[in-house]
Design an enzyme around this catalytic site. Sequence first.
Site, mmCIF file in Angstrom:
data_model
loop_
_atom_site.group_PDB
_atom_site.id
_atom_site.type_symbol
_atom_site.label_atom_id
_atom_site.label_comp_id
_atom_site.label_asym_id
_atom_site.label_seq_id
_atom_site.Cartn_x
_atom_site.Cartn_y
_atom_site.Cartn_z
ATOM 1 C CB THR A 118 -0.918 0.029 1.243
ATOM 2 O OG1 THR A 118 -1.550 1.306 1.347
ATOM 3 C CG2 THR A 118 -0.119 -0.197 2.519
ATOM 4 C CE1 TYR A 142 -3.726 -1.840 4.822
ATOM 5 C CE2 TYR A 142 -3.584 0.435 4.077
ATOM 6 C CZ TYR A 142 -3.692 -0.910 3.791
ATOM 7 O OH TYR A 142 -3.773 -1.338 2.494
#
Length: 330
Positions: A118, A142
């Site tokens: 990501t 995250y």
Amino acid sequence: MAILVTGGAGYIGSHMVLALLDAGHEDVVVIDNLSTGFDWVLPPEVTLVVGDVADQALVKRVIAEHGIDVLAHFAAKIVVPESVADPLGYYLANTVKTRALIEAAVAGGVKHVIFSSTAAVYGEPEIVPVPEDLVAAPINPYGRSKLMSEWMIADAAKAHGFSYVILRYFNVAGADPRGRSGQSASDATHLIKVATQAALGRRTHLNVFGTDYPTPDGSCLRDYIQVSDLADAHCVAIAHLRSGGESKTLNCGYGRGYSVLQVIEVVKRMSGRDFEVRLAPRRPGDPAQIVAKADRIRDELGWRPRHDDLDGIVAQALAWEESLARRNRL
């Protein structure tokens, strides 16, 4: 040889499965616990194993039975604010379970790994567009959980002799142009998904989290990549590794950003419907802007996007929402 797709019944994973089949790969196996995925989105010729990616006995059995040589790992938790509220849950799902999966893959002799990472690993980047060699500095659990997994994969590859491509996604959106899959979870938090639900009357309103960012209109700026283009990037990465290519870490984006308010206006225009927009405080963990420097994947892997058009991406998302509504009425 076969390809194992973890999280293959989810949003991005299901598009990966479709892209593999479209490219002529006949032996595709999916492991998914169906916590956020849907078995009905998978074509009948795909083998679905319902289970957890951290179940090493299960993973080893699947690898042995199907002759897996490529692991494409998509299974993960992906909601930034949720990761701030539940960091331990995210480190478990995205880091601890990835470690168990990679250990099972090494034991099974898997030769190549594709990892779904990501742009959140970059945090609040000082350079925009963001190049791959910028020092990663994630600002939320995250992003940190994904960066830890990147490190584990790179270290394990050196120690055990497999090759990998890590793909750092920017904001994934849209749906399969042929209408076979899309973002199906009703509680998804992605902007275009939420905006299309609001446009079609499935939400009473849409919240804009923060209008005081240092961007042209004060709302967050993001690089939106169409999901089928992203899946094609994975197919190109597999071909690269199977042909003997070296391990790489690459951005997946278009290199152009749109603000939250710009995206909302496109959804209103494409749907022909107005809906209520409420201004809300910033969410924890959200960077102001993040746009990909996206030339390396084109130059080094020859990837060529085919759906780089925000109007088209929104139209796909709207069409998929309408098809979901029809399915739910059956």
